[in-house]
Design an enzyme around this catalytic site. Structure first.
Site, mmCIF file in Angstrom:
data_model
loop_
_atom_site.group_PDB
_atom_site.id
_atom_site.type_symbol
_atom_site.label_atom_id
_atom_site.label_comp_id
_atom_site.label_asym_id
_atom_site.label_seq_id
_atom_site.Cartn_x
_atom_site.Cartn_y
_atom_site.Cartn_z
ATOM 1 C CG ASP A 1 -2.136 -0.803 1.058
ATOM 2 O OD1 ASP A 1 -2.390 -1.234 -0.094
ATOM 3 O OD2 ASP A 1 -2.840 -1.036 2.056
ATOM 4 C CE1 TYR B 1 1.585 -5.085 4.608
ATOM 5 C CE2 TYR B 1 1.338 -7.470 4.360
ATOM 6 C CZ TYR B 1 1.417 -6.204 3.812
ATOM 7 O OH TYR B 1 1.343 -6.055 2.451
#
Ligand SMILES: [Zn+2]
Ligand SMILES: [Zn+2]
Length: 326
Positions: A238, A304
């Site tokens: 992202d 993440y």
């Protein structure tokens, strides 16, 4: 000579005499009709030999421009010269020529092959591409024919009278780390103007001022004298996520490079200096075009890390329940 050799000789001489008497024809086209006979001869040499032999037998050709190719083979040197002009200042080691025949030439070639079917002929396209290639190599002083990954691909369009050059892209593998948030992987055209440039994007045509692609490619574009570059990533993150650890594999495609011998260690240095604090590259090496598909299909394991803030205190039990529902 054996019986079958005599028969072949008779057949060849007979066909050659018919071709010669049908109308004015150049040595290349005459020889081309027997292109599969013998090794190490050019079609021009084949044609001259047959013409000489037939002349000794009293059969003469007709004067005038060749009715099959209309003098195309006498323009080989000119086409090669035009190709050489196109590559001034461009690095290359290999080349390939392709030709688009005019409608007239296609028809004449088909008629010639049908009317004088020797079963030994070489197609006009084939002969033309090879001869232009040989002349180009001689004039430019280097380069070899490469049918699969030529650095230079020429298309000669006889109808439009043009030489079009395509230069093979350079492909450089590497890994990038994105150290800051808010940068997309590749250039994003502005949503409002779709890249044309408008007030909303400050006439840059871009949704975001920078991208990993642009930050990485700038030094490469300059070093290679290229027209553009495209970053093929192994997946993407992202815009708001950083990319840390060992970094994401990518391949930078450098489009239409004028220089192919790039100093990768110093380019790595250049990227890491100019994009300091934003993007960092490592492990650069040259790869083939096929590697792009491999890298794009790579499914790497990622970890993440996210920071979460709460409006009020959260009990251990609430946290456990929230985690189990993820
Ligand atoms: Zn001809
Ligand atoms: Zn815009």
């Amino acid at each position: 000579m054996s019986r079958s050799e005599w028969e072949t000789a008779e057949r060849v001489i007979k066909s050659a005499a018919e071709i010669l008497q049908a109308g004015p024809i150049c040595d290349d086209c005459l020889g081309r009709a027997f292109g599969k006979l013998g090794h190490g001869f050019s079609n021009g040499e084949r044609g001259r030999a047959l013409r000489t032999l037939l002349s000794m037998l009293g059969v003469e050709g007709k004067p005038g421009a060749c009715w099959v190719c209309n003098g195309l083979f006498s323009q080989i040197e000119d086409w090669a010269e035009r190709a050489v002009d196109e590559v001034e200042g461009i690095d290359f080691e290999s080349y390939l020529f392709g030709v688009k025949l005019s409608a007239r030439l296609r028809q004449m070639e088909a008629f010639f092959d049908e009317r004088f079917h020797t079963g030994l002929s070489e197609p006009l396209k084939h002969a033309f591409n090879r001869e232009v290639g040989k002349a180009f190599e001689a004039k430019s002083g280097h380069g070899t024919l490469d049918l699969t990954h030529p650095h230079l691909s020429f298309t000669i369009d006889l109808e439009r009278d043009t030489v079009e050059l395509r230069v093979l892209s350079l492909y450089i593998y590497g890994r990038y780390r994105k150290l800051t948030r808010g940068i997309p992987q590749t250039r994003w055209p502005c949503r409002k103007c779709r890249g044309k440039g408008c007030e909303a994007c400050g006439f840059t045509g871009k949704q975001y001022p920078e991208s990993v692609e642009e930050l990485v490619s700038v030094p490469f574009l300059a070093a290679a004298g290229a027209e553009g570059a495209h970053l093929h990533g192994a997946g993407r993150e992202d815009i708001d996520a950083r990319m840390l650890g060992t970094g994401r594999p990518f391949i930078l495609e450098v489009i239409s490079p004028r220089r192919r011998h790039l100093d990768l260690p110093s380019l790595r240095e250049a990227v890491n200096t100019t994009a300091a604090g934003k993007v960092e590259v490592s492990a650069l090496r040259f790869v083939s075009r096929e590697t792009v598909a491999l890298v794009k299909e790579t499914h790497a394991e990622k970890t993440y890390r996210a920071r979460v803030s709460f409006e009020r205190d959260v009990s251990q039990a609430d946290l456990a329940r929230a985690l189990s529902s993820l």
